[in-house]
Design an enzyme around this catalytic site. Structure first.
Site: not given
Length: 473
Positions: A161, A167, A304, A325
């Site tokens: 990102q 995110c 997040h 992630n």
């Protein structure tokens, strides 16, 4: 003399080998392995060692600093993180920790700087009202002991990102890519940039954060989402590309939330599809995570968005979630973190609040096939020139009231701008030639990129027609 010369040669060879080996040893220690330990823990590296490691780290990550004093400021943060990593990994080597830390690409940032630049979920204090029942666990269903959707081809390569708080968009897209592959058998990588630019509903605000539920709602209401290839990620907010927003390659029928604070329900959901989750990821241990089952310190201030793509159990019985992630493959275990599952200390909310804000897209059938474009007659500009159907003729060169060269604007009913090089769609009819944008009205902040004109198709002109054209001036 011969023996003395041989001894000197051996000594020189040893010195040479040490000179070559020393930076290689330091390079291996960039990941944070302490070279020696004392009775009270790892010996702190010398200033020279730390500087050498820092320079190797800069080269490895292609980092350079131009601002005055920035090199030294970044080094101080790096040195502090290095001490933290060494101390933690010494405990891990002694069996006191289940995971390791490393000097990854965030190693020159303080924890406050890291949190400000790389976190972007807005899941705290959001009322939830679409809790689904399909994954509520009643104890009757036997769930698999382990699941990994990567092995089943439902998870695309890890993405990055960048320094954009997007995110939420990456979490949303990964979950949609997953359910689309499960239903259709095809893994299509989709556009996070479309969500960043166009999904401004609810809590979503581009690089300033958002939530997955609102992103799922946008995709559902829009009728689908474009591919990453067609609408690629830029790492910054841009104006919504209306044409690409209209390309609905993958669709969903809606979304639902996993029952809150129920890790068994989350396990059931993940057994059926990748699930978007929110966690607290702002801790220093999470920032510098490298490998192992993460049992570090974190709370439930969700900041997040990630995706739970599986779960499993270590040989020693420690249960974990497999979490994808969006910080690139250089962070953690190839871009993933294994987070502790069913940790008694976290109660029902899960490690770092992973069971507090979990949701998933719903897809019941194949993607709609695009309708064939109707065949329409060309747009005639004059007797000699024409544009494709659905476009607008704009004069690009003329004398008095006679147009000698025509251009085609790729929108029906468009406004032809005075610079004769650009045009504006009918719903954004006001031209701003300086900024190359089109507005809804004069001075309106609601704008889109102007459209370029392309040359019209011109048929061959006969001599009589050419004579008529000359005498028309």
């Amino acid at each position: 003399m011969a023996g003395h010369g041989a001894a000197v040669a051996v000594a020189l060879l040893i010195i040479l080998l040490l000179g070559v080996w020393s930076p290689l040893v330091s390079a291996t220690r960039v990941l944070g392995d302490a070279s020696t330990t004392t009775q009270h823990g790892p010996a702190r590296r010398t200033e020279a060692e730390a500087r050498q490691m820092y320079d190797l780290w800069l080269a490895r990550h292609g980092r350079s600093y131009n601002a005055l004093g920035e090199y030294d400021r970044r080094f101080r943060a790096f040195r502090d993180n290095l001490d933290f990593v060494d101390a933690h990994n010494a405990r891990a080597a002694a069996g006191q920790e289940s995971f390791r830390l490393g000097m990854n690409r965030f190693a020159d940032l303080t924890n406050a700087e890291f949190r400000a630049a790389y976190l972007g979920a807005k899941a705290s204090d959001i009322r939830r009202n679409v809790v689904g029942e399909r994954y509520r666990y009643d104890g009757a269903e036997a769930l698999p002991e382990k699941v990994d959707w990567r092995e089943k081809g439902a998870v695309a390569a890890v993405k990055n990102q960048g320094q954009c708080g997007s995110c939420w968009a990456f979490s949303t897209v990964c979950a949609v890519e997953g359910i689309n592959q499960i239903v259709t058998g095809e893994l299509v990588t989709l556009s996070e940039q479309e969500l960043v630019d166009c999904a401004r509903n609810g809590q979503n605000s581009g690089c300033n954060g958002g939530i997955m539920d609102d992103a799922f709602e946008f995709i559902s209401r829009n009728g689908g989402i474009d591919t990453e290839e067609d609408y690629p990620y830029t790492g910054r907010e841009g104006k919504c590309d209306l044409a690409k927003k209209g390309r609905k390659v993958v669709s969903i029928d809606g979304f639902e939330d996993v029952p809150v604070g129920d890790e068994v329900a989350l396990k059931k959901a993940v057994a059926h599809q990748p699930v978007s989750v929110a966690i607290e990821a702002g801790g220093r241990e999470f920032q510098l995570y490298e490998s192992g089952v993460f049992t570090g310190r974190c709370g439930t201030e969700l900041d997040h968005a990630v995706v739970a793509v599986g779960y499993g159990t270590e040989v020693d019985g420690k249960e974990y979630w497999i979490v994808r992630n969006s910080w690139g493959p250089g962070w953690g275990e190839g871009g993933y973190v294994r987070m502790e599952r069913n940790a008694s200390a976290t109660g029902s909310v899960g490690k770092c609040g992973i069971a507090m804000f979990a949701s998933y897209p719903v897809k019941n059938g194949p993607n709609p096939k695009p309708a064939p474009a109707p065949v329409s007659p060309a747009e005639k500009c004059d007797r000699h020139s024409s544009c494709p159907a659905g476009s607008t003729c704009c004069c690009t060169y003329g004398v008095r009231n006679v147009c000698l060269a025509w251009g085609c604007c790729p929108a029906k009913g468009a406004t032809c701008c005075r610079d004769r090089a650009m045009c504006c769609p009918s719903d954004y009819p006001v031209c701003n030639t300086e900024s190359h944008t089109c507005g809804k009205s004069k001075g309106s902040p609601d704008t889109v990129e102007a459209l370029p004109s392309t040359p019209a198709t011109r048929r061959k002109t006969s001599i009589p027609e050419l004579v008529d054209l000359i005498f028309s001036f």
